[in-house]
Design a protein around this motif. Structure first.
Motif, PDB file in Angstrom:
ATOM      1  N   ILE A   1      15.586  -5.338  -9.753  1.00 19.35           N
ATOM      2  CA  ILE A   1      15.137  -4.240  -8.898  1.00 19.35           C
ATOM      3  C   ILE A   1      13.772  -3.730  -9.359  1.00 19.35           C
ATOM      4  CG2 ILE A   1      15.584  -1.826  -8.286  1.00 19.35           C
ATOM      5  CD1 ILE A   1      18.591  -2.603  -8.209  1.00 19.35           C
ATOM      6  N   ALA A   2      13.604  -3.569 -10.673  1.00 17.64           N
ATOM      7  CA  ALA A   2      12.333  -3.067 -11.198  1.00 17.64           C
ATOM      8  C   ALA A   2      11.180  -4.007 -10.853  1.00 17.64           C
ATOM      9  CB  ALA A   2      12.428  -2.880 -12.711  1.00 17.64           C
ATOM     10  N   GLU A   3      11.416  -5.315 -10.960  1.00 19.94           N
ATOM     11  CA  GLU A   3      10.369  -6.285 -10.636  1.00 19.94           C
ATOM     12  C   GLU A   3      10.073  -6.267  -9.141  1.00 19.94           C
ATOM     13  OE1 GLU A   3       9.276 -10.983 -11.474  1.00 19.94           O
ATOM     14  OE2 GLU A   3      11.078 -10.090 -12.362  1.00 19.94           O
ATOM     15  N   THR A   4      11.101  -6.124  -8.342  1.00 20.46           N
ATOM     16  CA  THR A   4      10.906  -6.044  -6.893  1.00 20.46           C
ATOM     17  C   THR A   4      10.120  -4.792  -6.520  1.00 20.46           C
ATOM     18  OG1 THR A   4      12.929  -7.288  -6.459  1.00 20.46           O
ATOM     19  CG2 THR A   4      12.099  -5.896  -4.671  1.00 20.46           C
ATOM     20  N   GLN A   5      10.440  -3.678  -7.154  1.00 22.58           N
ATOM     21  CA  GLN A   5       9.714  -2.436  -6.886  1.00 22.58           C
ATOM     22  C   GLN A   5       8.245  -2.566  -7.263  1.00 22.58           C
ATOM     23  OE1 GLN A   5      12.293   0.143  -9.172  1.00 22.58           O
ATOM     24  NE2 GLN A   5      13.174   1.043  -7.311  1.00 22.58           N
ATOM     25  N   GLN A   6       7.973  -3.236  -8.378  1.00 20.39           N
ATOM     26  CA  GLN A   6       6.587  -3.442  -8.797  1.00 20.39           C
ATOM     27  C   GLN A   6       5.848  -4.322  -7.797  1.00 20.39           C
ATOM     28  OE1 GLN A   6       4.953  -1.986 -11.255  1.00 20.39           O
ATOM     29  NE2 GLN A   6       3.069  -3.067 -10.709  1.00 20.39           N
ATOM     30  N   TRP A   7       6.520  -5.346  -7.286  1.00 19.72           N
ATOM     31  CA  TRP A   7       5.926  -6.219  -6.266  1.00 19.72           C
ATOM     32  C   TRP A   7       5.619  -5.434  -4.994  1.00 19.72           C
ATOM     33  CZ3 TRP A   7       8.640  -7.797  -1.697  1.00 19.72           C
ATOM     34  CH2 TRP A   7       7.950  -8.727  -0.911  1.00 19.72           C
ATOM     35  N   ILE A   8       6.531  -4.578  -4.580  1.00 21.83           N
ATOM     36  CA  ILE A   8       6.302  -3.768  -3.378  1.00 21.83           C
ATOM     37  C   ILE A   8       5.084  -2.868  -3.574  1.00 21.83           C
ATOM     38  CG2 ILE A   8       7.234  -1.878  -1.974  1.00 21.83           C
ATOM     39  CD1 ILE A   8      10.012  -3.195  -2.330  1.00 21.83           C
TER      40      ILE A   8
END
Length: 198
Positions: free
Chosen positions: A9-16
């Motif tokens: 989730i943290a990596e996805t949030q950073q990508w967003i």
């Protein structure tokens, strides 16, 4: 090392933040991030049928939850449908499920995958990075949310083309550098989960 749900989730949030909002690829993203009305859900299953059940549960939850609590939902699945062609085939089953639940015109799914490839493009074409996420994921959107941003069908239809033009201007090398930085930050957090990274 397999990511934990929190790390995915943290990596996805950073990508967003870096790609989707930072490059203005989606006119809907900034508001839901600011309002904290995105639901992030992760499944570590390796079984497509279990993933399908998770999709059904996510659709039910989204339609039964008020918009002010959950506007949109992202289901991240790092360990299943890692092959893009298999993932693409799975999307057809998801669309059928949406129709069977009477949600056509209510909910639509946007598709993102680390190896996403638009029809008619080469695998290394920079345009594909508009939909290349850190992990395979399914993004469930309320149709009403989209029309509230713009009720101009032509504007909405032109979003993919505008995004592809943006990425052509940026170039593949710069996109790869952005994604590498996201991966490296996530890897550092995985190896030092108590380090309190920023």
């Amino acid at each position: 090392m397999e990511p934990t749900p929190e790390q995915a989730i943290a990596e996805t949030q950073q990508w967003i933040q870096t790609v989707v909002i930072g490059m203005n690829l989606c006119p809907f993203a900034r508001k839901v991030v600011q309002d904290q009305t995105i639901r992030y859900q992760t499944t570590l299953t390796t079984d497509p049928e279990t993933l399908f059940q998770a999709v059904a549960a996510e659709l039910t939850l989204l339609t039964e939850t008020p918009r002010e609590r959950i506007e949109t939902s992202i289901l991240i699945h790092p360990n299943v449908l890692t092959d893009f062609l298999e993932y693409n085939d799975f999307l057809g089953a998801v669309d059928e499920l949406i129709a069977q639940q009477g949600l056509a015109g209510v909910i639509q799914v946007a598709s993102f995958h680390p190896d996403y490839q638009f029809a008619g493009t080469r695998a290394d074409s920079v345009e594909n990075y508009t939909n290349r996420s850190p992990y395979p994921m399914l993004h469930f959107l309320r149709e009403v949310s989209i029309t509230e941003v713009s009720d101009d069908p032509e504007f909405l239809e032109q979003i993919p083309e505008r995004n592809q033009l943006t990425l052509r201007d940026v170039g593949r090398k710069a996109m790869l550098a952005k994604l590498k930085a996201i991966r490296e930050q996530a890897a550092a957090q995985r190896s030092n989960p108590g380090g309190g990274g920023t």
